[in-house]
Enzyme design. Structure first.
Site, short mmCIF file in Angstrom:
data_model
loop_
_atom_site.label_atom_id
_atom_site.label_comp_id
_atom_site.label_asym_id
_atom_site.label_seq_id
_atom_site.Cartn_x
_atom_site.Cartn_y
_atom_site.Cartn_z
N GLY A 5 0.83 -1.20 0.00
CA GLY A 5 0.00 0.00 0.00
C GLY A 5 0.86 1.25 0.00
O GLY A 5 1.68 1.45 0.90
N GLY A 54 -0.29 4.43 0.05
CA GLY A 54 -1.10 5.59 0.43
C GLY A 54 -0.29 6.45 1.39
O GLY A 54 0.95 6.40 1.39
N PHE A 55 -0.99 7.21 2.21
CA PHE A 55 -0.29 8.12 3.12
C PHE A 55 0.64 7.37 4.08
O PHE A 55 1.76 7.77 4.34
CB PHE A 55 -1.31 8.94 3.92
CG PHE A 55 -1.97 9.99 3.11
CD1 PHE A 55 -1.33 11.18 2.84
CD2 PHE A 55 -3.24 9.80 2.60
CE1 PHE A 55 -1.93 12.17 2.08
CE2 PHE A 55 -3.86 10.77 1.83
CZ PHE A 55 -3.21 11.96 1.58
N GLY A 56 0.14 6.24 4.62
CA GLY A 56 0.93 5.48 5.59
C GLY A 56 2.12 4.80 4.94
O GLY A 56 3.26 4.89 5.42
N VAL A 111 -2.10 -7.55 -3.89
CA VAL A 111 -1.84 -8.59 -2.89
C VAL A 111 -3.12 -9.38 -2.64
O VAL A 111 -4.20 -8.80 -2.50
CB VAL A 111 -1.30 -7.95 -1.59
CG1 VAL A 111 -1.24 -8.97 -0.47
CG2 VAL A 111 0.07 -7.35 -1.85
N GLU A 116 -18.34 18.30 1.80
CA GLU A 116 -17.58 18.96 0.73
C GLU A 116 -18.23 18.70 -0.63
O GLU A 116 -18.33 19.61 -1.46
CB GLU A 116 -16.13 18.47 0.77
CG GLU A 116 -15.42 19.01 2.00
CD GLU A 116 -13.97 18.56 2.18
OE1 GLU A 116 -13.21 19.29 2.83
OE2 GLU A 116 -13.60 17.47 1.70
N ASP A 144 -5.51 3.38 7.84
CA ASP A 144 -6.94 3.05 7.91
C ASP A 144 -7.20 1.56 8.10
O ASP A 144 -8.33 1.17 8.40
CB ASP A 144 -7.64 3.48 6.62
CG ASP A 144 -7.90 4.98 6.57
OD1 ASP A 144 -7.45 5.68 7.49
OD2 ASP A 144 -8.55 5.44 5.62
N ALA A 154 -5.61 11.17 7.20
CA ALA A 154 -4.28 11.14 6.60
C ALA A 154 -3.14 11.40 7.61
O ALA A 154 -2.15 10.66 7.61
CB ALA A 154 -4.22 12.14 5.44
C1 FAD Z 1 -12.85 11.11 -0.37
C2 FAD Z 1 -11.96 11.13 0.84
C3 FAD Z 1 -11.65 12.34 1.43
C4 FAD Z 1 -10.82 12.37 2.53
N1 FAD Z 1 -10.53 13.58 3.10
C5 FAD Z 1 -9.64 13.63 4.11
C6 FAD Z 1 -9.23 14.89 4.64
O1 FAD Z 1 -9.70 15.95 4.19
N2 FAD Z 1 -8.31 14.90 5.64
C7 FAD Z 1 -7.77 13.72 6.12
O2 FAD Z 1 -6.91 13.77 6.99
N3 FAD Z 1 -8.16 12.53 5.67
C8 FAD Z 1 -9.07 12.44 4.67
N4 FAD Z 1 -9.46 11.23 4.17
C9 FAD Z 1 -8.95 10.01 4.80
C10 FAD Z 1 -7.54 9.71 4.34
O3 FAD Z 1 -7.44 9.82 2.95
C11 FAD Z 1 -7.17 8.31 4.81
O4 FAD Z 1 -7.26 8.27 6.21
C12 FAD Z 1 -5.77 7.94 4.37
O5 FAD Z 1 -5.71 7.88 2.97
C13 FAD Z 1 -5.36 6.61 4.96
O6 FAD Z 1 -4.08 6.30 4.52
P1 FAD Z 1 -3.65 4.79 4.33
O7 FAD Z 1 -2.20 4.83 3.97
O8 FAD Z 1 -4.06 3.99 5.50
O9 FAD Z 1 -4.52 4.25 3.12
P2 FAD Z 1 -4.70 4.81 1.65
O10 FAD Z 1 -4.18 6.19 1.52
O11 FAD Z 1 -6.11 4.54 1.30
O12 FAD Z 1 -3.76 3.87 0.78
C14 FAD Z 1 -3.98 2.49 0.65
C15 FAD Z 1 -3.18 2.00 -0.54
O13 FAD Z 1 -3.21 0.58 -0.52
C16 FAD Z 1 -3.40 0.11 -1.83
N5 FAD Z 1 -3.99 -1.22 -1.74
C17 FAD Z 1 -5.18 -1.55 -1.17
N6 FAD Z 1 -5.39 -2.87 -1.25
C18 FAD Z 1 -4.31 -3.39 -1.89
C19 FAD Z 1 -3.95 -4.71 -2.29
N7 FAD Z 1 -4.72 -5.77 -2.04
N8 FAD Z 1 -2.78 -4.88 -2.94
C20 FAD Z 1 -1.97 -3.82 -3.20
N9 FAD Z 1 -2.27 -2.57 -2.85
C21 FAD Z 1 -3.42 -2.34 -2.20
C22 FAD Z 1 -4.30 1.14 -2.47
O14 FAD Z 1 -4.19 1.09 -3.89
C23 FAD Z 1 -3.78 2.43 -1.87
O15 FAD Z 1 -2.78 3.03 -2.68
C24 FAD Z 1 -10.30 11.17 3.07
C25 FAD Z 1 -10.62 9.95 2.47
C26 FAD Z 1 -11.45 9.93 1.36
C27 FAD Z 1 -11.77 8.59 0.72
#
Ligand code: FAD
Length: 421
Positions: A12, A14-16, A80, A171, A300, A316
């Site tokens: 993943g 994403g932010f984390g 995955v 929003e 998340d 995030a």
């Molecule tokens: C529309 C929206 C608006 C938001 N607005 C805000 C905001 O204004 N402020 C704020 O702080 N937070 C906001 N959030 C929440 C924030 O985006 C999440 O808390 C944050 O993205 C979590 O980060 P993460 O790294 O856990 O997961 P994510 O950023 O979701 O990243 C997960 C990654 O894992 C990958 N992945 C998933 N499953 C698999 C798999 N099986 N195999 C390989 N890769 C995989 C995905 O492709 C993705 O790139 C918002 C969320 C959404 C959906």
């Protein structure tokens, strides 16, 4: 540790996941980042893609590009499917990848509370594809309303229901109201886009329940002023392509957007690990999965205890803090040093926009609303954009949008059978 460089696999980007990879920049390890997409998406601005203010490339960047200077990092685009914890192998749809340390950062997706059949009629906003799909549906609804001579069909086409009044729902509702009342106001001849009905439906008693009551009231009043109907204590009982059923009755609507509820990725199932009701892996104080000191879950997809015993929120900054913590912890272990103390989440604040000139901000004791809040919101979001070029571009687009009410990304590039009709 075997006679080779230790392998850290991060699932993943994403932010984390990105933050964890960056924290391992100087670690003597081979870091492999696996993501099913080739890009990192800045989800907080996705609603601007869905409402035609920004283009996809303004809010997403190739993962390879983000990590291009990090020589110990390899990026694999693969989905995955499972994890063999005995053999320490990550299984994907294409390759198997061995690990010594594993970081699961696979995020969350929408939850339809057991009604996945609603997903087709009421798409949620999570990925770039969701943003462009919702944008298409919104724009097509106006186009088809212009075409029809049937008053009831026109009414349905010009009705937009957003389910869930958290930050994303608020929003979206504020932005769609501005698209209808301002951006498109003079562009049609047979319909008046300003007559569009935008309904924000919330099962709970108030909008943005994580904010203090005065700010929540402010958001509601601002939305109402912008022409959004806010319905609280209104539970959805069914969604279909022609509308939404509430306990209070039915709303005929061609466009429904789902912004209620999230469920974690299936990472807990891959491990057979304990999880909470939202499917998030229950992690220990160092964010490791109980029984597996070499596996961590962050962002998340993790259920971590925050200050005062309340769970760390799915936002995030929390994902980034967890990513940095786990990256530092693994780096310390690789160096044979004592790891950092247990993870402590620092809540920086809450913020959301309510349309073009209005936002709510709560940072500790600081509370901002209105135009000042909106400026603050803009600065914060610009600051966190990955590419410097995009910071300038987005700042310019927002300034232009602010001065002219125009939204530059109003292209419909395909029409699908499930689009509003
Ligand atoms: C529309 C929206 C608006 C938001 N607005 C805000 C905001 O204004 N402020 C704020 O702080 N937070 C906001 N959030 C929440 C924030 O985006 C999440 O808390 C944050 O993205 C979590 O980060 P993460 O790294 O856990 O997961 P994510 O950023 O979701 O990243 C997960 C990654 O894992 C990958 N992945 C998933 N499953 C698999 C798999 N099986 N195999 C390989 N890769 C995989 C995905 O492709 C993705 O790139 C918002 C969320 C959404 C959906």
């Amino acid at each position: 540790m075997p006679d080779r460089r230790p392998r850290v696999v991060i699932v993943g980007a994403g932010f984390g996941g990105i933050e964890a990879a960056r924290a391992l920049k100087r670690a003597p390890a081979d870091v492999t980042v696996i993501d099913k997409q080739n890009h990192h998406c800045f989800q907080p601005l996705l609603y601007q893609v869905a409402t035609a203010a920004l283009s996809p490339a303004d809010v997403a960047w190739p993962i390879r590009r983000i990590l291009r200077r990090q020589k110990n990092a390899t990026v694999l685009m693969a989905e995955v499917r499972g994890i063999d914890t005995d053999k320490r192998i990550v299984r994907t749809d294409s390759v198997e990848v061995g690990y010594d340390f594993l970081v699961l950062a696979t995020g969350a997706t929408h939850s339809y509370f057991g009604h996945d059949e609603w997903a087709e009629a009421a798409p949620g906003l999570k990925r770039i594809e969701d943003g462009t799909r919702i944008r298409r549906r919104i724009l097509i609804a106006f186009e088809r309303a212009e075409l029809t001579a049937d008053a009831a069909a026109r009414r349905r086409l010009l009705t937009f229901v957003i389910v869930g009044a958290g930050a994303t729902g608020v929003e979206m509702a504020g932005a769609i109201a501005e698209v209808a009342r301002q951006t498109l106001a003079r562009d049609f001849r047979r319909i008046d886009p300003r007559t569009a009905r935008i309904v924000l439906v919330e099962a709970g008693p108030r909008v943005m329940p994580t904010l203090p009551e005065n700010l929540s009231d402010y958001v509601r009043a601002t939305l109402t002023r912008k022409g959004v109907e806010v319905m609280t204590s209104a539970r959805v009982t069914n969604c279909d392509t022609r509308g939404v059923d509430l306990e209070q009755g039915r709303i005929d609507a061609a466009t429904i957007i789902w912004a209620a509820g999230v469920v974690a990725s299936p990472a807990a199932q891959w491990l057979g690990a304990a999880h909470d009701r939202a499917g998030r892996i229950t992690v220990g104080p160092d964010l490791s999965v109980p029984g597996h000191p070499e596996i961590f879950a962050i962002g998340d997809t993790a259920a971590a205890a925050g200050p005062n015993g309340r769970p760390v929120p799915g936002i995030a900054p929390a994902a980034k803090q967890m990513g940095r913590y786990v990256g530092d912890l693994i780096a310390a272990r690789l160096a044979g040093a004592a790891g950092p103390p247990p993870f402590r989440y620092h809540h920086q604040g809450d913020l959301a926009t309510v349309g073009r000139q209005s936002a709510v901000v709560k940072f500790g004791r600081l509370e901002l609303t209105g135009f000042i809040g909106w400026l603050f919101w803009c600065v914060v979001h610009i600051f966190f954009l990955v590419e410097v070029r995009d910071r300038f571009m987005v700042a310019f687009i927002w300034l232009w949008d602010y001065l002219t009410f125009q939204r530059g990304a109003r292209l419909i590039t395909e029409v699908r059978p499930d689009d509003p009709r």
